[in-house]
Design an enzyme around this catalytic site. Sequence first.
Site, PDB file in Angstrom:
ATOM      1  N   LYS A 157       0.884  -1.181   0.000  1.00  0.00           N
ATOM      2  CA  LYS A 157       0.000   0.000   0.000  1.00  0.00           C
ATOM      3  C   LYS A 157       0.914   1.222   0.000  1.00  0.00           C
ATOM      4  O   LYS A 157       1.187   1.823   1.042  1.00  0.00           O
ATOM      5  CB  LYS A 157      -0.904  -0.041   1.243  1.00  0.00           C
ATOM      6  CG  LYS A 157      -2.384  -0.031   0.877  1.00  0.00           C
ATOM      7  CD  LYS A 157      -3.244  -0.267   2.063  1.00  0.00           C
ATOM      8  CE  LYS A 157      -4.372   0.737   2.192  1.00  0.00           C
ATOM      9  NZ  LYS A 157      -5.216   0.969   1.038  1.00  0.00           N
TER      10      LYS A 157
HETATM   11  N1  PMP Z   1      -7.008  -2.884  -3.393  1.00  0.00           N
HETATM   12  C1  PMP Z   1      -6.588  -1.632  -3.182  1.00  0.00           C
HETATM   13  C2  PMP Z   1      -5.853  -0.929  -4.266  1.00  0.00           C
HETATM   14  C3  PMP Z   1      -6.879  -0.981  -1.965  1.00  0.00           C
HETATM   15  O1  PMP Z   1      -6.468   0.268  -1.745  1.00  0.00           O
HETATM   16  C4  PMP Z   1      -7.617  -1.669  -0.986  1.00  0.00           C
HETATM   17  C5  PMP Z   1      -7.979  -0.990   0.306  1.00  0.00           C
HETATM   18  N2  PMP Z   1      -7.014  -1.164   1.288  1.00  0.00           N
HETATM   19  C6  PMP Z   1      -8.009  -2.993  -1.233  1.00  0.00           C
HETATM   20  C7  PMP Z   1      -7.696  -3.565  -2.454  1.00  0.00           C
HETATM   21  C8  PMP Z   1      -8.726  -3.800  -0.210  1.00  0.00           C
HETATM   22  O2  PMP Z   1      -7.820  -4.163   0.814  1.00  0.00           O
HETATM   23  P1  PMP Z   1      -8.310  -4.453   2.269  1.00  0.00           P
HETATM   24  O3  PMP Z   1      -9.335  -5.494   2.171  1.00  0.00           O
HETATM   25  O4  PMP Z   1      -7.093  -4.938   3.001  1.00  0.00           O
HETATM   26  O5  PMP Z   1      -8.837  -3.187   2.830  1.00  0.00           O
END
Ligand code: PMP
Length: 314
Positions: A157
């Site tokens: 991220k």
């Molecule tokens: N893909 C991206 C690009 C994101 O920013 C997120 C949000 N964090 C997700 C998928 C979903 O991830 P998570 O389930 O860990 O929030």
Amino acid sequence: MPTPNYAFFRGRVVPYSEAKVGVMTHALNYGTAVFGGLRGYWNSDEQQLFVFRPLDHFRRFLQSAQLLLMEFPYTAEQLADATMELLRTEDYHTDCYVRPLGFYGDELIGVRLHNLHPELSIVSVPFGRYVSNEEGAHVTISSWRRVDDNSIPARGKLAGSYVNSAFAKSDAERAGFDEALVLNQDGHISEGSAENFFMIRNGVVHTPPVTDNILEGITRRTVISLLREELGLEVVERSIDRTEVYLADEAFFSGTGVQIAAIIKVDHRPVGSGKMGPVVSELRDLYFNVVRGKVQKYRHWCAPVYEAEREPAR
Ligand code: PMP
């Protein structure tokens, strides 16, 4: 959106107004930051705030940091504890969102990842819906391509890579859609601008593999477990063609922000019946019970913020 009252910054909880950086900050100029996103769910029956899978979120946060050569003197457990302290100080009795941020705080000119000093903050704000149309999103296949693992790894991220997400999201919204579905460099579905993608065809659930330039979503992992163990469905992680989505029976996004959002149309083509289907509907109900700590089997994913009321002494 309300601003936080406090921040965990430079090792302690301080008033939010003290969590400030200068405009020369490396991360602000070069995108050299990593972040996370967690949700706290208020359970009114128990008068308790539950943070969903904090250790898994902070483990991924530290892995994102590792990709940018950032070393923090904290374990995932310590960051989860700091989050609990922050939320208790905020004294939230409502659903909220938690945003940890790791960033290079050096004020200097020079693009690099080494010989820099990482800083860390955590803030939280009250939070409801992330997309307005969780029950029936109309999405478009974006003309933007997902960042590639050999350009900016989507697996982490990383703040800078969210320019890629922002291009896709703004074009989608300004064209009248709720969200974008982004293809990777070889033309397969990767994910939405900030959420993972799933589709159901002929009773089998499909989702892109982690090698197709997606974020390794915590909700994705949660959903895969729930679909297999509670709904008894087969879940296959494999590359997905664009036109398979046009022929899907059901489709949805998963993510901390979006939770479980039904996709009912793709570029004006109805997905299945064009309404939220039975699998997505059942999954959403289950998910909302799980995250609020209402399903005993998955209670270990829900970390209580406040000390539980003591049993009255007998
Ligand atoms: N893909 C991206 C690009 C994101 O920013 C997120 C949000 N964090 C997700 C998928 C979903 O991830 P998570 O389930 O860990 O929030």
